[in-house]
Design an enzyme around this catalytic site. Structure first.
Site, PDB file in Angstrom:
ATOM      1  N   ASN A 104       0.808  -1.228   0.000  1.00 18.25           N
ATOM      2  CA  ASN A 104       0.000   0.000   0.000  1.00 18.25           C
ATOM      3  C   ASN A 104       0.840   1.278   0.000  1.00 18.25           C
ATOM      4  O   ASN A 104       0.309   2.377   0.156  1.00 18.25           O
ATOM      5  CB  ASN A 104      -0.951   0.003   1.201  1.00 18.25           C
ATOM      6  CG  ASN A 104      -1.667  -1.325   1.352  1.00 18.25           C
ATOM      7  OD1 ASN A 104      -1.462  -2.044   2.325  1.00 18.25           O
ATOM      8  ND2 ASN A 104      -2.462  -1.679   0.352  1.00 18.25           N
ATOM      9  N   VAL A 111       1.192   6.960  -0.168  1.00 21.74           N
ATOM     10  CA  VAL A 111       0.552   6.022   0.751  1.00 21.74           C
ATOM     11  C   VAL A 111      -0.908   5.869   0.353  1.00 21.74           C
ATOM     12  O   VAL A 111      -1.609   6.860   0.159  1.00 21.74           O
ATOM     13  CB  VAL A 111       0.617   6.556   2.194  1.00 21.74           C
ATOM     14  CG1 VAL A 111      -0.008   5.564   3.159  1.00 21.74           C
ATOM     15  CG2 VAL A 111       2.054   6.862   2.592  1.00 21.74           C
ATOM     16  N   CYS A 112      -1.371   4.629   0.204  1.00 19.16           N
ATOM     17  CA  CYS A 112      -2.790   4.416  -0.083  1.00 19.16           C
ATOM     18  C   CYS A 112      -3.517   4.125   1.221  1.00 19.16           C
ATOM     19  O   CYS A 112      -3.569   2.995   1.685  1.00 19.16           O
ATOM     20  CB  CYS A 112      -3.008   3.272  -1.072  1.00 19.16           C
ATOM     21  SG  CYS A 112      -4.723   3.216  -1.640  1.00 19.16           S
ATOM     22  N   LEU A 113      -4.022   5.187   1.822  1.00 20.52           N
ATOM     23  CA  LEU A 113      -4.791   5.039   3.058  1.00 20.52           C
ATOM     24  C   LEU A 113      -6.077   5.828   2.830  1.00 20.52           C
ATOM     25  O   LEU A 113      -6.023   7.029   2.557  1.00 20.52           O
ATOM     26  CB  LEU A 113      -3.984   5.599   4.237  1.00 20.52           C
ATOM     27  CG  LEU A 113      -4.636   5.497   5.620  1.00 20.52           C
ATOM     28  CD1 LEU A 113      -4.835   4.042   6.007  1.00 20.52           C
ATOM     29  CD2 LEU A 113      -3.771   6.195   6.662  1.00 20.52           C
TER      30      LEU A 113
ATOM     31  N   CYS B 213      -4.932   3.925  -4.902  1.00 20.69           N
ATOM     32  CA  CYS B 213      -4.788   2.595  -5.481  1.00 20.69           C
ATOM     33  C   CYS B 213      -5.682   2.411  -6.709  1.00 20.69           C
ATOM     34  O   CYS B 213      -5.344   1.671  -7.626  1.00 20.69           O
ATOM     35  CB  CYS B 213      -5.063   1.517  -4.435  1.00 20.69           C
ATOM     36  SG  CYS B 213      -6.301   1.973  -3.249  1.00 20.69           S
TER      37      CYS B 213
END
Lengths: 183, 451
Positions: A104, A111-113, B213
């Site tokens: 992630n 950052v994929c949060l 993402c």
């Protein structure tokens, strides 16, 4: 209000050099809210915060996470935080400063949060973001990949993922990519 | 009606004379029609127009034609080709020149007697004193950040009497316009009287942000491809070099990468102008919407200055062909607004230490605030957490608050801590107007701005 403007104009001419207590630019509401967030921080032992620009610049700070569980146990991971003057209308900008092999987090430090982007709400705070980051290390997930390769390995072969993580943290290559030591 | 204006020399604007030379039913209490009012408007009213874009161009023209003679305009941008369809003061040969300068020049050429001073810089580059010079500030902006900044500045001039009433001469009126496509709003802000921008900032919808993402893995729309190029690909290729949305080469690069990405995933719709729109968060601007909103703002500015009629209470929203609403429900002030509210007034002995002050906050009937962290003009006097800041500020506890606050007879501090409400402990953030007894003798005039 024109009469008022007139009076003020006259006053200004009279008091041109009189006043010493001139108004100063005040703190924005965002800075004040951040001040509140910071003064109420309640972090787990594995997370520490520092202020590179001293005690009066809260808008830029760094957080170190040392996971005490999971794949990343033993590693030290540095994140930079940048907070906007219209915080909390806008989420803080967070980047990973440590190159990390993580599904992630990409190699540029993105950052994929979810709470940093699409799910940010003004009721959230700095504490929740730091807990969110901490959570990424205890439970990396392959469903929201930013590092595609790492996510694929985690999904298909958790044992190999674990050994890749160890190798990267110890300082070494995973595939073509070199990771500096961070243990 | 024919005879009312025969005894006085008519001005260039008959319509303005009708408003300013005749009595009316909806006028403000201090309105005195006559030529003196008309002259005073020209002599004493000084208006700052913030922004010289779509709304700013209209505002400058409208204000200049409404009897205002002293105008200034501030804008940091240069003219681009794509501005020319609606920013009507600019010509093709002006492309690349500062908007503020060209706009000021063009309006002065067309409307004699009007004086406009341009400022080609960022709003943050000006001293706060610069803004205090104006009678009214008219906003033609396109971002929450810039509005919030000007609002904080305007509210910092506001002072309250010891009984929490705002002092009229410290009120800096603002008129805020905004447009998005066919929609727009006009709003009057009288800090201390009507809600300030910060009181109602929750009205702004959050910006749409795509999950990173999704951008990296499963793009579905043209916007996803553009944001991928802008947020992920840029960093990958340009290590450390920040992306500058105003640099056409940067924008071209993002566009080209977005096109490649879109081809890879078979997604249609990536164009250069759409790329600009997504990256800079631009919503197509419509000339006529700007004209309508600006007209409303200019009229409000005139009404505030002359009191020739009641001002908006306290906003209008314009929804294109669906119509307009105003006077539906007023925005309300946030009583505890950190930017425009009076805060809580506390008189203190100049000898008090920071620690004693914190003890006092616990006992104060209006506060009952424990575990206080205190900040003054951007300096953190004491922080309860995190440990690193607590340690750095602990030594202040035994120092005199008066000295810590720079020996000012009165000023604002912000405190946050824990308070009890109906036996429930809650955290809170409060603004305090601290007045030191017996210092300088001006105890009835406290700055309120504070935020």
């Amino acid at each position: 209000m024109i009469k008022l403007f007139k009076v003020k104009e006259k006053q200004r001419e009279l008091a041109e050099n009189a006043s010493g207590g001139a108004p100063v630019k005040k703190q924005s509401a965002g800075e004040l809210r951040l001040h509140k967030d910071i003064s109420e921080l309640n972090l787990p032992k594995s997370c520490t915060i520092s202020f590179p620009n001293g005690k009066d610049d809260l808008m830029n700070f760094e957080v170190v996470i040392r996971p005490d569980d999971g794949f990343y146990l033993g590693g030290t991971f540095l994140f930079s935080f940048q907070v906007s003057p219209i915080y909390p209308h806008e989420a803080p900008k967070v980047k990973s400063k440590t190159k990390v092999y993580h599904p992630n987090i990409d190699l540029e430090g993105n950052v994929c949060l979810n709470i940093l982007r699409e799910d940010w709400k003004p009721v959230l705070n700095i504490n929740t973001v730091i807990y969110g980051l901490y959570h990424l290390f205890t439970e990396p997930n392959y469903e929201d990949p930013l590092n595609h390769d790492a996510a694929a390995v985690l999904r298909e072969n958790p044992k190999m993922f674990e050994s890749n993580v160890r190798r990267a943290m110890a300082g070494g290559y995973v595939g073509q990519t070199f990771f500096p030591r961070c243990m | 009606m024919a005879d009312t204006t025969t005894s006085v020399p008519p001005s260039r604007s008959r319509d303005l004379d009708k408003l300013l030379l005749r009595p009316g039913n909806l006028v403000g209490p201090r309105f005195e029609p006559g030529t003196e009012l008309r002259d005073d408007l020209q002599t004493f009213a000084k208006v700052l127009v913030v922004g010289a874009g779509g709304l700013g161009c209209e505002l400058l023209k409208d204000l200049a034609l409404s009897g205002f003679k002293n105008l200034e305009v501030i804008d940091m941008d240069r003219i681009e080709v794509t501005n020319l369809n609606r920013q009507f003061l600019f010509r093709l040969e002006d492309v690349g020149k500062p908007k503020a300068e060209v706009a000021a020049k063009r309006v002065m050429e067309r409307i004699s007697g009007v004086h406009i001073v341009p400022h080609f810089c960022r709003i943050e580059d000006k001293d706060i004193d610069f803004y205090n010079d104006f009678s009214i500030i008219a906003l033609g902006l396109d971002s929450v950040e810039a509005r919030s900044y000007i609002n904080t500045v305007a509210c910092s001039f506001l002072e309250y009497d010891s009984d929490d009433t705002p002092r009229e001469e410290t009120i800096k009126p603002m008129v805020d316009g905004g447009t998005e496509g066919f929609k727009g709003h006009a709003r009057v802000i009288l800090p201390g009287i009507t809600p300030c921008f910060e009181c109602t900032i929750w009205l702004f919808p959050p910006q749409v942000k795509f999950p990173l993402c999704t951008l990296a893995e499963t793009p579905r729309t043209a916007a996803h491809c553009i944001e991928y190029a802008h947020l992920i690909k840029w960093d990958e290729v340009h290590h450390g070099e920040p992306f500058d949305p105003d640099n056409p080469e940067h924008m071209k690069w993002v566009y080209n990468e977005a096109v490649k990405r879109a081809e890879l995933f078979g997604i249609p719709g990536v164009t250069y102008s759409f790329t600009q729109g997504v990256v800079k968060n631009i919503i197509p601007a419509i000339a006529s919407t700007n004209a309508i909103i600006s007209a409303a703002c200019a009229l409000e500015t005139l009404k505030i200055a002359t009191e020739c009629s009641k001002t908006l209470s306290n906003y209008l929203t314009y929804n294109g062909s669906e119509g307009l609403h105003t006077k539906v429900a007023e925005f309300e002030r946030d009583k505890e607004c950190l930017v425009c509210g009076p805060g809580i007034r506390i008189e203190l002995d100049p000898s008090i230490t920071l620690q004693k002050f914190m003890d006092l906050l616990e006992e104060h009937p209006k506060l009952r605030l424990s575990k206080a962290s205190i900040t003054h003009r951007g300096k953190n006097l004491y922080m309860q957490a995190p440990p690193v800041l607590e340690e750095m500020t602990r030594s202040n506890l035994s120092l005199s608050l008066f000295n810590l606050m720079g020996k000012l007879p009165n000023d604002v501090v912000h405190v946050n801590g824990i308070t009890s409400k109906n036996d429930q402990k809650t955290t809170c953030l409060r603004k305090l107007r601290v007045v030191f007894k017996g210092v300088d003798g001006v105890t009835d005039m406290d700055t309120a701005g504070g935020a």
